[in-house]
Scaffold this motif. Structure first.
Motif, PDB file in Angstrom:
ATOM      1  N   LEU A   8     -69.621-130.144  14.526  1.00  0.00           N
ATOM      2  CA  LEU A   8     -68.518-130.262  13.568  1.00  0.00           C
ATOM      3  C   LEU A   8     -67.233-130.723  14.258  1.00  0.00           C
ATOM      4  N   LEU A   9     -66.966-130.178  15.432  1.00  0.00           N
ATOM      5  CA  LEU A   9     -65.748-130.552  16.161  1.00  0.00           C
ATOM      6  C   LEU A   9     -65.771-132.017  16.599  1.00  0.00           C
ATOM      7  N   SER A  10     -66.954-132.531  16.922  1.00  0.00           N
ATOM      8  CA  SER A  10     -67.049-133.901  17.428  1.00  0.00           C
ATOM      9  C   SER A  10     -66.638-134.938  16.387  1.00  0.00           C
ATOM     10  N   THR A  11     -66.761-134.585  15.112  1.00  0.00           N
ATOM     11  CA  THR A  11     -66.369-135.525  14.046  1.00  0.00           C
ATOM     12  C   THR A  11     -65.100-135.093  13.318  1.00  0.00           C
ATOM     13  N   TYR A  12     -64.573-133.946  13.688  1.00  0.00           N
ATOM     14  CA  TYR A  12     -63.434-133.374  12.961  1.00  0.00           C
ATOM     15  C   TYR A  12     -62.205-134.287  13.014  1.00  0.00           C
ATOM     16  N   THR A  13     -61.886-134.776  14.202  1.00  0.00           N
ATOM     17  CA  THR A  13     -60.710-135.641  14.354  1.00  0.00           C
ATOM     18  C   THR A  13     -60.863-136.927  13.549  1.00  0.00           C
ATOM     19  N   LYS A  14     -62.056-137.507  13.601  1.00  0.00           N
ATOM     20  CA  LYS A  14     -62.286-138.750  12.858  1.00  0.00           C
ATOM     21  C   LYS A  14     -62.143-138.528  11.357  1.00  0.00           C
ATOM     22  N   ILE A  15     -62.668-137.421  10.878  1.00  0.00           N
ATOM     23  CA  ILE A  15     -62.586-137.120   9.448  1.00  0.00           C
ATOM     24  C   ILE A  15     -61.128-136.940   9.020  1.00  0.00           C
ATOM     25  N   ARG A  16     -60.349-136.247   9.834  1.00  0.00           N
ATOM     26  CA  ARG A  16     -58.935-136.032   9.502  1.00  0.00           C
ATOM     27  C   ARG A  16     -58.165-137.360   9.511  1.00  0.00           C
ATOM     28  N   LYS A  38     -61.036-129.010   4.503  1.00  0.00           N
ATOM     29  CA  LYS A  38     -60.820-127.567   4.528  1.00  0.00           C
ATOM     30  C   LYS A  38     -62.142-126.831   4.734  1.00  0.00           C
ATOM     31  N   ASP A  39     -63.188-127.292   4.072  1.00  0.00           N
ATOM     32  CA  ASP A  39     -64.506-126.667   4.223  1.00  0.00           C
ATOM     33  C   ASP A  39     -64.990-126.763   5.671  1.00  0.00           C
ATOM     34  N   ILE A  40     -64.820-127.931   6.272  1.00  0.00           N
ATOM     35  CA  ILE A  40     -65.242-128.130   7.656  1.00  0.00           C
ATOM     36  C   ILE A  40     -64.436-127.236   8.591  1.00  0.00           C
ATOM     37  N   SER A  41     -63.121-127.186   8.368  1.00  0.00           N
ATOM     38  CA  SER A  41     -62.248-126.351   9.185  1.00  0.00           C
ATOM     39  C   SER A  41     -62.649-124.878   9.097  1.00  0.00           C
ATOM     40  N   ASN A  42     -62.931-124.400   7.885  1.00  0.00           N
ATOM     41  CA  ASN A  42     -63.343-123.005   7.695  1.00  0.00           C
ATOM     42  C   ASN A  42     -64.682-122.730   8.378  1.00  0.00           C
ATOM     43  N   SER A  43     -65.597-123.716   8.333  1.00  0.00           N
ATOM     44  CA  SER A  43     -66.901-123.549   8.973  1.00  0.00           C
ATOM     45  C   SER A  43     -66.750-123.433  10.490  1.00  0.00           C
ATOM     46  N   ILE A  44     -65.872-124.247  11.059  1.00  0.00           N
ATOM     47  CA  ILE A  44     -65.622-124.194  12.506  1.00  0.00           C
ATOM     48  C   ILE A  44     -65.034-122.839  12.888  1.00  0.00           C
ATOM     49  N   ASP A  45     -64.049-122.384  12.131  1.00  0.00           N
ATOM     50  CA  ASP A  45     -63.422-121.085  12.404  1.00  0.00           C
ATOM     51  C   ASP A  45     -64.449-119.955  12.350  1.00  0.00           C
ATOM     52  N   SER A  46     -65.318-119.988  11.347  1.00  0.00           N
ATOM     53  CA  SER A  46     -66.345-118.948  11.201  1.00  0.00           C
ATOM     54  C   SER A  46     -67.309-118.975  12.378  1.00  0.00           C
ATOM     55  N   GLY A  47     -67.667-120.179  12.807  1.00  0.00           N
ATOM     56  CA  GLY A  47     -68.580-120.303  13.941  1.00  0.00           C
ATOM     57  C   GLY A  47     -67.985-119.758  15.229  1.00  0.00           C
ATOM     58  N   ASP A  93     -58.670-127.487  21.972  1.00  0.00           N
ATOM     59  CA  ASP A  93     -58.091-128.831  22.063  1.00  0.00           C
ATOM     60  C   ASP A  93     -57.874-129.461  20.691  1.00  0.00           C
ATOM     61  N   TYR A  94     -58.827-129.266  19.790  1.00  0.00           N
ATOM     62  CA  TYR A  94     -58.819-129.989  18.523  1.00  0.00           C
ATOM     63  C   TYR A  94     -58.075-129.273  17.399  1.00  0.00           C
ATOM     64  N   CYS A  95     -58.048-127.961  17.439  1.00  0.00           N
ATOM     65  CA  CYS A  95     -57.502-127.191  16.314  1.00  0.00           C
ATOM     66  C   CYS A  95     -56.163-126.562  16.691  1.00  0.00           C
ATOM     67  N   ARG A  96     -55.161-126.810  15.891  1.00  0.00           N
ATOM     68  CA  ARG A  96     -53.816-126.316  16.200  1.00  0.00           C
ATOM     69  C   ARG A  96     -53.535-124.942  15.596  1.00  0.00           C
TER      70      ARG A  96
END
Length: 232
Positions: A8-16, A38-47, A93-96
């Motif tokens: 999820l993180l590997s594509t997160y920046t591109k999606i944003r 938002k769904d992707i961000s929440n999934s990353i946080d949960s993981g 690195d990716y999430c502020r």
């Protein structure tokens, strides 16, 4: 789980970038994309939270495991913990929007993992495949090198870490030289793991699972070329 978070993180920046970097002609489309983000961000946080709970439960940071005893099919492996370390650092690195508590927990576990990884690389030159065997693991070692490189991007004092990295690169150099001579790439550059598969259609038996191809090593040497080594 660490693999899922990294995916999820590997594509997160591109999606944003696609969501916020371009102008949508349709407001509705833009809203749908933001909800998806938002769904992707929440999934990353949960993981990440789940991985942190695993570290809290374990006695030894290396390897970190949180598996019910009845579900363990073999000796605990080291490379999943290396993936956890990489996912923690990539997340930072990716999430502020990271809470102070989460940041503290991640830093605490990363520091422990860095320390244990360096000690093992300095002692052996490699990371074993599992806790019951001292057999060197190409998968575990390469992930350990990548983990330390990512960690060192923001660290000033590097002496011990650089020595550990040098030791690991020397091990890779020696083994890559051996396979060129022996022409046994598959045997040396593949981690074989005996896995018990209990599926009636297949018949219960022990099957070898593999965890490595040459691609990860190529990626490693391109992105993080070894320093101070006569490496060709």
């Amino acid at each position: 789980q660490a693999d899922a978070v990294l995916a999820l993180l590997s594509t997160y920046t591109k999606i944003r970038q696609e969501i916020y970097g371009t102008k949508h002609t349709e407001q509705k489309k833009g809203l749908q994309q933001k909800l998806k983000d938002k769904d992707i961000s929440n999934s990353i946080d949960s993981g990440i939270k789940w991985l942190l709970r695993c570290f809290d439960k374990t006695k030894n940071v290396l390897p970190t495991y949180s598996i019910d005893e009845e579900n363990i099919v073999g000796p605990k492996r080291y490379f999943p913990t290396m993936l956890c370390g990489i996912s923690f650092l990539t997340y930072m690195d990716y999430c502020r929007n990271i809470s102070g508590q989460a940041r503290h927990e991640i830093n605490k576990n990363v520091e422990k993992l860095v320390s244990d990884t360096c000690k093992m690389l300095l002692k052996k030159g490699y990371i074993p495949f599992n806790v019951e065997s001292d057999k060197p693991s190409i998968t575990s070692t390469i992930l350990a090198i990548e983990f330390l490189h990512i960690y060192l991007k923001n660290v000033k004092i590097k002496n011990v870490h650089e020595d550990a990295l040098s030791s690991a690169y020397q091990w890779l150099l020696k083994n890559s030289s051996n396979i060129i001579k022996e022409k046994e790439i598959t045997a040396v550059f593949t981690d074989f793991d005996e896995v018990n598969i209990d599926i009636p259609e297949i018949a219960e038996a022990i099957y070898p699972a593999t965890y490595f191809t040459l691609a990860p090593m190529v990626k490693l040497l391109i992105e993080y070329p070894p320093r101070n080594l006569d490496y060709k």
